[in-house]
Design an enzyme around this catalytic site. Structure first.
Site, short mmCIF file in Angstrom:
data_model
loop_
_atom_site.label_atom_id
_atom_site.label_comp_id
_atom_site.label_asym_id
_atom_site.label_seq_id
_atom_site.Cartn_x
_atom_site.Cartn_y
_atom_site.Cartn_z
N GLU A 38 -37.35 -43.19 7.14
CA GLU A 38 -36.31 -43.02 8.21
C GLU A 38 -34.95 -43.35 7.88
O GLU A 38 -34.36 -44.34 8.53
CB GLU A 38 -37.15 -44.11 9.17
CG GLU A 38 -38.48 -43.50 9.67
CD GLU A 38 -39.09 -44.66 10.72
OE1 GLU A 38 -38.32 -45.74 10.92
OE2 GLU A 38 -40.14 -44.50 11.34
N GLU A 48 -48.15 -38.98 9.55
CA GLU A 48 -48.60 -40.17 10.39
C GLU A 48 -48.91 -39.54 11.82
O GLU A 48 -48.58 -39.96 12.94
CB GLU A 48 -47.21 -41.01 10.73
CG GLU A 48 -46.80 -41.62 9.47
CD GLU A 48 -45.76 -42.78 9.85
OE1 GLU A 48 -45.46 -43.11 10.82
OE2 GLU A 48 -45.12 -42.95 8.73
#
Ligand code: XIL
Length: 383
Positions: free
Chosen positions: A159, A266
């Site tokens: 991220e 994910e």
């Protein structure tokens, strides 16, 4: 006595037929069903790693890749400088070894779940670039080195791209301490520690055009500097109606063109209404009854809708199996999904393939049957 024997025989019979059902060719494990396509993974939470999760344990055989949901993060592995904890991380590696599954390390460098000490210098001053770099390299060399040859894939940087605005990079404390090259330095350190590991840049919402452009730019620039990045992880915290399939497809094509593999790292498909479609763990929204409609159970129609959505996503991913190497679910069963607490705390969501009792949901059966059905009818519409 006779009744007891009869009972025993009946129970054994029931067990045997349950076993046979699990192993008939019609319901292979998910990993088996997709073995010609990509790995099928799951993230395991702390309870599962500690052996306290009787609901997930019986279905772990469906997966051939495992990620630690939290156990390998900086706060779990390095609570203080010089202190390393690997008990839970080791358990994940052991569970995977027993069933010959691939292990994914998650995550080396992230802005969240990272203790403050990484960024503090002596005299309460911020850490210098040199100190932060040294701590980063120690972390990476220690974790990647410890599991060299046992962890095949690492989420090296998590991220790093900013969500909005013109800025390309998020103001992560790593960026503040080291500078923009912290990303390149992290990948170089991971590669030095295990030259055979597949190194992943992992992020959410990067399938969407705006954030995707930034990610492509970052990855191109890393490649131009010969930084060892091998794959991009699209997290895939998705919903029933977002993102659309065309968006996912063009992202796969764009990342593939760069010569990178794509991992869906994910995946979950929330069935709840939401005002926020990202996965920034810092985001919190207020709960109200309208936002939590299925407290009493998942209506059959919604379970079917979710199954159809999963089918469409996997049909698309299968068509791009030359690029997609792994699809990992963020959890095993609905009861332990992080989506019950994100982006609103205390809701009842149903984002995974197994229900709160560990029973396979309609989405499970839809996916389980998909590859074989598609192979039997190659001309049929598999979208
Ligand atoms: C989540 C875990 O599932 C939660 O248990 C934890 O409280 C917060 O983090 N993106 C990531 C994952 O890369 O590590 C996050 O996992 C979900 C969003």
């Amino acid at each position: 006595m006779r009744f007891r024997i009869l009972f025993l025989i009946l129970s054994l019979g029931a067990l045997a037929s349950a076993f046979a059902r699990q192993n008939t060719p019609k319901t292979p494990t998910l990993a088996k069903a997709f073995e010609r396509d990509f790995l099928i993974g799951a993230a395991l939470g702390g309870q599962t790693l500690l052996g306290e999760d009787a609901i997930s344990a019986p279905v772990l055989g469906h997966f051939n890749a495992f990620t630690a949901e939290n156990a390998m993060k900086p706060d779990a592995t390095q609570p203080q400088e010089g202190v390393f904890r690997f008990e839970q991380a080791d358990k994940l590696v052991e569970i995977a070894r027993k069933q010959n599954a691939t292990v994914v390390g998650h995550t080396l460098i992230w802005h969240s779940q990272t203790p403050r000490w990484f960024f503090e210098g002596p005299d309460n001053k911020p850490a210098t670039r040199e100190l932060a770099l040294q701590r980063m390299r120690t972390r990476i060399a220690t974790l990647v080195g410890r599991y060299k040859g046992r962890i095949a894939q690492w989420d090296v940087v998590n991220e790093a791209i900013s969500d909005g605005g013109d800025d390309m990079l998020r103001q992560s404390p790593w960026r503040t301490a080291i500078g923009d090259d912290y990303i390149a330095e992290a990948f170089r350190a991971a590669h030095a520690a295990d030259p055979k590991a597949t190194l992943i840049y992992n992020d959410y919402s990067i399938e969407n055009p705006g954030k995707r452009e930034k990610t492509l730019k970052l990855l191109k620039s890393l490649r131009d500097q010969n930084v060892p990045v091998h794959a991009v992880g699209i997290q895939g915290h998705w919903g029933l109606d977002y993102p659309d399939l065309a968006t996912i497809e063009s992202a796969l094509t764009d990342f593939g063109k760069l010569g990178l593999k794509v991992m869906i790292t994910e995946l979950d498909v929330s069935v709840l209404p939401t005002r926020y479609r990202g996965a920034d763990v810092g985001v919190r929204q207020e709960r109200d009854a309208a936002m939590d409609p299925y407290v009493a159970g998942l209506p059959e129609a919604v379970a079917r809708q979710q199954a159809e959505r999963y089918r469409a996503i996997f049909a698309l991913l299968r068509r791009h199996r030359d690029v997609v190497d792994r699809v990992t679910f963020w959890g095993v069963h609905d009861g332990q999904s992080w989506k019950n607490n994100f982006p609103i705390r205390g809701r009842t969501d149903y984002p995974l393939l197994f229900d709160r009792q560990g029973k396979p949901k309609p989405a499970f059966f839809e996916l389980n049957a998909l590859p074989a059905a598609a192979r039997q009818q190659p001309a049929a519409n598999t979208q």
